[in-house]
Each structure stands twice: as C-alpha cells, then as structure tokens.
Design a protein around this motif. Structure first.
Motif, PDB file in Angstrom:
ATOM      1  N   TYR A  47      21.648 -17.089  -5.303  1.00 13.44           N
ATOM      2  CA  TYR A  47      20.312 -17.191  -4.713  1.00 13.44           C
ATOM      3  C   TYR A  47      19.829 -15.819  -4.222  1.00 13.44           C
ATOM      4  CZ  TYR A  47      16.627 -18.570  -1.475  1.00 13.44           C
ATOM      5  OH  TYR A  47      15.436 -18.675  -0.810  1.00 13.44           O
ATOM      6  N   ARG A  48      20.670 -15.101  -3.502  1.00 15.86           N
ATOM      7  CA  ARG A  48      20.271 -13.795  -2.964  1.00 15.86           C
ATOM      8  C   ARG A  48      20.016 -12.778  -4.067  1.00 15.86           C
ATOM      9  NH1 ARG A  48      23.991 -12.106   1.996  1.00 15.86           N
ATOM     10  NH2 ARG A  48      22.658 -10.281   1.798  1.00 15.86           N
ATOM     11  N   LEU A  49      20.847 -12.792  -5.115  1.00 16.64           N
ATOM     12  CA  LEU A  49      20.620 -11.879  -6.235  1.00 16.64           C
ATOM     13  C   LEU A  49      19.352 -12.240  -7.005  1.00 16.64           C
ATOM     14  CD1 LEU A  49      24.244 -11.351  -7.519  1.00 16.64           C
ATOM     15  CD2 LEU A  49      22.769  -9.636  -6.473  1.00 16.64           C
ATOM     16  N   PHE A  50      19.075 -13.537  -7.160  1.00 12.18           N
ATOM     17  CA  PHE A  50      17.837 -13.956  -7.809  1.00 12.18           C
ATOM     18  C   PHE A  50      16.626 -13.458  -7.030  1.00 12.18           C
ATOM     19  CE2 PHE A  50      14.376 -17.068  -8.079  1.00 12.18           C
ATOM     20  CZ  PHE A  50      14.057 -16.939  -9.420  1.00 12.18           C
ATOM     21  N   LEU A  51      16.650 -13.619  -5.699  1.00 11.73           N
ATOM     22  CA  LEU A  51      15.537 -13.124  -4.884  1.00 11.73           C
ATOM     23  C   LEU A  51      15.411 -11.604  -4.986  1.00 11.73           C
ATOM     24  CD1 LEU A  51      15.753 -15.270  -1.625  1.00 11.73           C
ATOM     25  CD2 LEU A  51      14.187 -15.515  -3.561  1.00 11.73           C
ATOM     26  N   GLY A  52      16.532 -10.915  -5.050  1.00  8.27           N
ATOM     27  CA  GLY A  52      16.502  -9.460  -5.204  1.00  8.27           C
ATOM     28  C   GLY A  52      15.890  -9.034  -6.532  1.00  8.27           C
ATOM     29  N   ILE A  53      16.208  -9.769  -7.603  1.00  8.15           N
ATOM     30  CA  ILE A  53      15.646  -9.449  -8.920  1.00  8.15           C
ATOM     31  C   ILE A  53      14.147  -9.727  -8.947  1.00  8.15           C
ATOM     32  CG2 ILE A  53      15.655 -10.176 -11.337  1.00  8.15           C
ATOM     33  CD1 ILE A  53      18.721 -10.540 -11.015  1.00  8.15           C
ATOM     34  N   VAL A  54      13.733 -10.839  -8.344  1.00  8.91           N
ATOM     35  CA  VAL A  54      12.299 -11.142  -8.269  1.00  8.91           C
ATOM     36  C   VAL A  54      11.580 -10.071  -7.457  1.00  8.91           C
ATOM     37  CG1 VAL A  54      10.614 -12.783  -7.335  1.00  8.91           C
ATOM     38  CG2 VAL A  54      12.571 -13.614  -8.637  1.00  8.91           C
ATOM     39  N   TYR A  58       8.689  -7.468  -8.709  1.00  6.69           N
ATOM     40  CA  TYR A  58       7.427  -7.423  -7.971  1.00  6.69           C
ATOM     41  C   TYR A  58       7.064  -5.999  -7.587  1.00  6.69           C
ATOM     42  CZ  TYR A  58       4.053  -8.617  -4.286  1.00  6.69           C
ATOM     43  OH  TYR A  58       2.945  -8.708  -3.496  1.00  6.69           O
ATOM     44  N   VAL A  59       8.045  -5.242  -7.130  1.00  8.11           N
ATOM     45  CA  VAL A  59       7.787  -3.871  -6.701  1.00  8.11           C
ATOM     46  C   VAL A  59       7.592  -2.957  -7.905  1.00  8.11           C
ATOM     47  CG1 VAL A  59       8.815  -1.872  -5.539  1.00  8.11           C
ATOM     48  CG2 VAL A  59       8.969  -4.132  -4.505  1.00  8.11           C
ATOM     49  N   LYS A  60       8.483  -3.025  -8.888  1.00 13.53           N
ATOM     50  CA  LYS A  60       8.432  -2.098 -10.019  1.00 13.53           C
ATOM     51  C   LYS A  60       7.260  -2.351 -10.954  1.00 13.53           C
ATOM     52  CE  LYS A  60      11.932   0.379  -9.004  1.00 13.53           C
ATOM     53  NZ  LYS A  60      11.786   1.769  -8.639  1.00 13.53           N
ATOM     54  N   SER A  61       6.776  -3.583 -11.026  1.00 18.30           N
ATOM     55  CA  SER A  61       5.658  -3.880 -11.926  1.00 18.30           C
ATOM     56  C   SER A  61       4.324  -3.412 -11.361  1.00 18.30           C
ATOM     57  CB  SER A  61       5.600  -5.377 -12.208  1.00 18.30           C
ATOM     58  OG  SER A  61       5.231  -6.074 -11.035  1.00 18.30           O
TER      59      SER A  61
END
Length: 142
Positions: A47-54, A58-61
């Motif tokens: 869950y924490r890694l999924f939120l980190g990837i999202v 969000y930031v890089k795009s």
C-alpha cells in the motif's frame, strides 16, 4: 498543504511548485523494514509503495503544477459527490433494466442459455429470491 509544495518564482516571473516525490523516502524505509528484525507487514508496504508511485507520477508528470496553478482541487470538490451519486444511479439502472431479469431466469426458473428465448412463467416472476435481491439492491445503494 503538503500535496501542493512550496511556490517559488522562476526567472520569467511564474510561480512554480517545488515539491519532491515521497517515493525515495518510502523506498528507503521499505528496504530498512526488509532488513529489520521487526515483523514485516507485506500488505502495508504494498500500500505504501503504491501511494509512493502514484505520488511520483503526480509530481513528475507536472500535474501538481497544473492543479496548483488553476486551483483544480477547488473546482473538483463539488463534482466528487455528484460522481458518486451518478455511479449509484448507474448501478440501480443496470440492475433494474437487465440484471434483474437475468437473476430471475437463473435463480428462480433454472433456465439455461438455450432456454432464454422462452417467456418466463408467472411462477418465475413471483420468486422470493428476486424480492429479496431487489430489497438488498435498494438498501445497499440507497
């Protein structure tokens, strides 16, 4: 607000959001947890890694800058409940338009696919499973 970051001025006078993704910190904490003698909860880390990837996407795009520049978080706020209500109405409409008759044929009449063209008898239409399921659909979506 932590999701917006800090606004900084660029050389041409525009405000630019400067916030880093939380993915590197989450990844570092994940590696520490893997090597730790403490119990490892895999579901928490997925869950924490999924939120980190999202968050990273969000930031890089650049979505974070567009959202902050046009204040989209304020514009989207009234649409969220309307979207939820629309989904509920869609589920109810799908159930009462098609899925209900499918349940009547399968649960009450025990008809197979080759028998679907035949008309349902009154006994099939007065099935108690259909009444119970109708009540559940109205209760759970109401």
């Amino acid at each position: 607000k932590s999701w917006q970051g800090d606004a900084t001025m660029t050389h041409n006078g525009e405000n630019r959001i400067s916030r880093q993704s939380t993915l590197p910190d989450t990844w570092r904490d994940f590696n520490r947890a893997l090597r730790s003698p403490q119990p490892f909860n895999a579901f928490e880390w997925v869950y924490r890694l999924f939120l980190g990837i999202v968050d990273y996407a969000y930031v890089k795009s650049g979505c974070i800058e567009v959202t902050a520049k046009y204040e989209l978080h304020k514009a989207w706020r009234p649409w969220v409940p309307l979207f939820g209500l629309g989904l509920i109405v869609l589920v109810d409409a799908a159930y009462f338009s098609h899925i209900r008759s499918l349940l009547q044929r399968r649960w009450c009449c025990h008809q197979r696919e080759e028998d679907e063209q035949q008309q349902m008898s009154e006994e099939c239409k007065a099935c108690h499973w259909t009444t119970m399921h109708d009540c559940l659909v109205v209760y759970l979506t109401g």
